[in-house]
Scaffold this motif. Structure first.
Motif, PDB file in Angstrom:
ATOM      1  N   UNK A 119       0.949  -1.218   0.066  1.00 45.37           N
ATOM      2  CA  UNK A 119      -0.145   0.076  -0.179  1.00 45.37           C
ATOM      3  C   UNK A 119       0.883   1.329   0.030  1.00 45.37           C
ATOM      4  N   UNK A 120       0.554   2.201  -0.831  1.00 46.36           N
ATOM      5  CA  UNK A 120       1.337   3.508  -1.034  1.00 46.36           C
ATOM      6  C   UNK A 120       0.238   4.443  -0.540  1.00 46.36           C
ATOM      7  N   UNK A 121       0.474   5.358   0.534  1.00 41.86           N
ATOM      8  CA  UNK A 121      -0.281   6.215   1.033  1.00 41.86           C
ATOM      9  C   UNK A 121       0.363   7.560   1.106  1.00 41.86           C
ATOM     10  N   UNK A 122      -0.259   8.991   0.637  1.00 41.26           N
ATOM     11  CA  UNK A 122       0.411  10.290   0.771  1.00 41.26           C
ATOM     12  C   UNK A 122      -0.770  11.120   1.560  1.00 41.26           C
ATOM     13  N   UNK A 123      -0.294  11.703   2.584  1.00 40.97           N
ATOM     14  CA  UNK A 123      -1.214  12.394   3.579  1.00 40.97           C
ATOM     15  C   UNK A 123      -0.690  14.077   3.480  1.00 40.97           C
ATOM     16  N   UNK A 124      -1.793  14.790   3.501  1.00 42.16           N
ATOM     17  CA  UNK A 124      -1.531  16.323   3.615  1.00 42.16           C
ATOM     18  C   UNK A 124      -0.841  16.377   4.988  1.00 42.16           C
ATOM     19  N   UNK A 125       0.267  17.243   5.145  1.00 47.80           N
ATOM     20  CA  UNK A 125       0.839  17.173   6.463  1.00 47.80           C
ATOM     21  C   UNK A 125       0.132  18.241   7.462  1.00 47.80           C
ATOM     22  N   UNK A 126      -0.588  19.288   6.696  1.00 48.27           N
ATOM     23  CA  UNK A 126      -1.194  20.316   7.318  1.00 48.27           C
ATOM     24  C   UNK A 126      -2.368  19.841   8.063  1.00 48.27           C
ATOM     25  N   UNK A 127      -3.214  18.890   7.345  1.00 53.63           N
ATOM     26  CA  UNK A 127      -4.634  18.488   7.413  1.00 53.63           C
ATOM     27  C   UNK A 127      -4.790  17.023   8.201  1.00 53.63           C
ATOM     28  N   UNK A 128      -3.620  15.996   7.745  1.00 54.53           N
ATOM     29  CA  UNK A 128      -3.611  14.821   8.118  1.00 54.53           C
ATOM     30  C   UNK A 128      -4.572  13.734   7.177  1.00 54.53           C
ATOM     31  N   UNK A 129      -5.274  14.537   6.313  1.00 55.28           N
ATOM     32  CA  UNK A 129      -6.147  13.764   5.244  1.00 55.28           C
ATOM     33  C   UNK A 129      -5.130  13.006   4.201  1.00 55.28           C
ATOM     34  N   UNK A 130      -5.852  11.902   3.919  1.00 56.53           N
ATOM     35  CA  UNK A 130      -5.224  11.145   2.804  1.00 56.53           C
ATOM     36  C   UNK A 130      -5.357  11.867   1.229  1.00 56.53           C
ATOM     37  N   UNK A 131      -4.386  11.956   0.831  1.00 55.59           N
ATOM     38  CA  UNK A 131      -4.736  12.348  -0.626  1.00 55.59           C
ATOM     39  C   UNK A 131      -4.323  11.541  -1.695  1.00 55.59           C
ATOM     40  N   UNK A 132      -3.745  10.392  -1.302  1.00 57.34           N
ATOM     41  CA  UNK A 132      -3.202   9.330  -2.233  1.00 57.34           C
ATOM     42  C   UNK A 132      -3.367   7.794  -1.655  1.00 57.34           C
ATOM     43  N   UNK A 133      -3.989   7.050  -2.439  1.00 57.46           N
ATOM     44  CA  UNK A 133      -3.810   5.557  -1.943  1.00 57.46           C
ATOM     45  C   UNK A 133      -4.055   4.849  -3.062  1.00 57.46           C
ATOM     46  N   UNK A 134      -2.927   3.879  -3.120  1.00 65.47           N
ATOM     47  CA  UNK A 134      -2.872   3.080  -4.207  1.00 65.47           C
ATOM     48  C   UNK A 134      -2.242   1.639  -3.750  1.00 65.47           C
ATOM     49  N   UNK A 135      -2.867   0.649  -4.299  1.00 61.71           N
ATOM     50  CA  UNK A 135      -2.424  -0.760  -4.056  1.00 61.71           C
ATOM     51  C   UNK A 135      -1.218  -1.084  -5.208  1.00 61.71           C
ATOM     52  N   UNK A 136      -0.058  -1.672  -4.656  1.00 60.01           N
ATOM     53  CA  UNK A 136       0.964  -2.050  -5.389  1.00 60.01           C
ATOM     54  C   UNK A 136       1.392  -3.403  -5.514  1.00 60.01           C
ATOM     55  N   UNK A 137       1.803  -4.011  -6.411  1.00 61.90           N
ATOM     56  CA  UNK A 137       2.107  -5.300  -6.516  1.00 61.90           C
ATOM     57  C   UNK A 137       3.750  -5.267  -6.348  1.00 61.90           C
ATOM     58  N   UNK A 138       4.276  -6.384  -6.087  1.00 59.93           N
ATOM     59  CA  UNK A 138       5.885  -6.312  -5.524  1.00 59.93           C
ATOM     60  C   UNK A 138       6.689  -5.607  -6.652  1.00 59.93           C
ATOM     61  N   UNK A 139       6.262  -5.951  -7.789  1.00 59.21           N
ATOM     62  CA  UNK A 139       7.206  -5.602  -9.115  1.00 59.21           C
ATOM     63  C   UNK A 139       7.026  -4.102  -9.214  1.00 59.21           C
TER      64      UNK A 139
END
Length: 54
Positions: A15-35
């Protein structure tokens, strides 16, 4: 804030997540495979990009 993790039963499921540091809200969520998992230098590049865009 940037987060990569593998906390699932499938060891090839990441899982790859990115959060807005000012609000703590998640702005990106993606599922990745090993490759698709980035190398350490790619993660550092992503962090640098995120830091410059804030």
């Amino acid at each position: 804030m940037l987060k990569y993790h593998n906390l699932h039963a499938d060891p090839d499921d990441y899982i790859h997540r990115v959060y807005n540091p000012a609000t703590g809200k998640q702005i990106l969520y993606e599922r990745l495979q090993r490759y698709q998992f980035p190398t350490f230098s790619e993660v550092l590049d992503e962090l640098e990009y995120l830091a410059q865009s804030l």
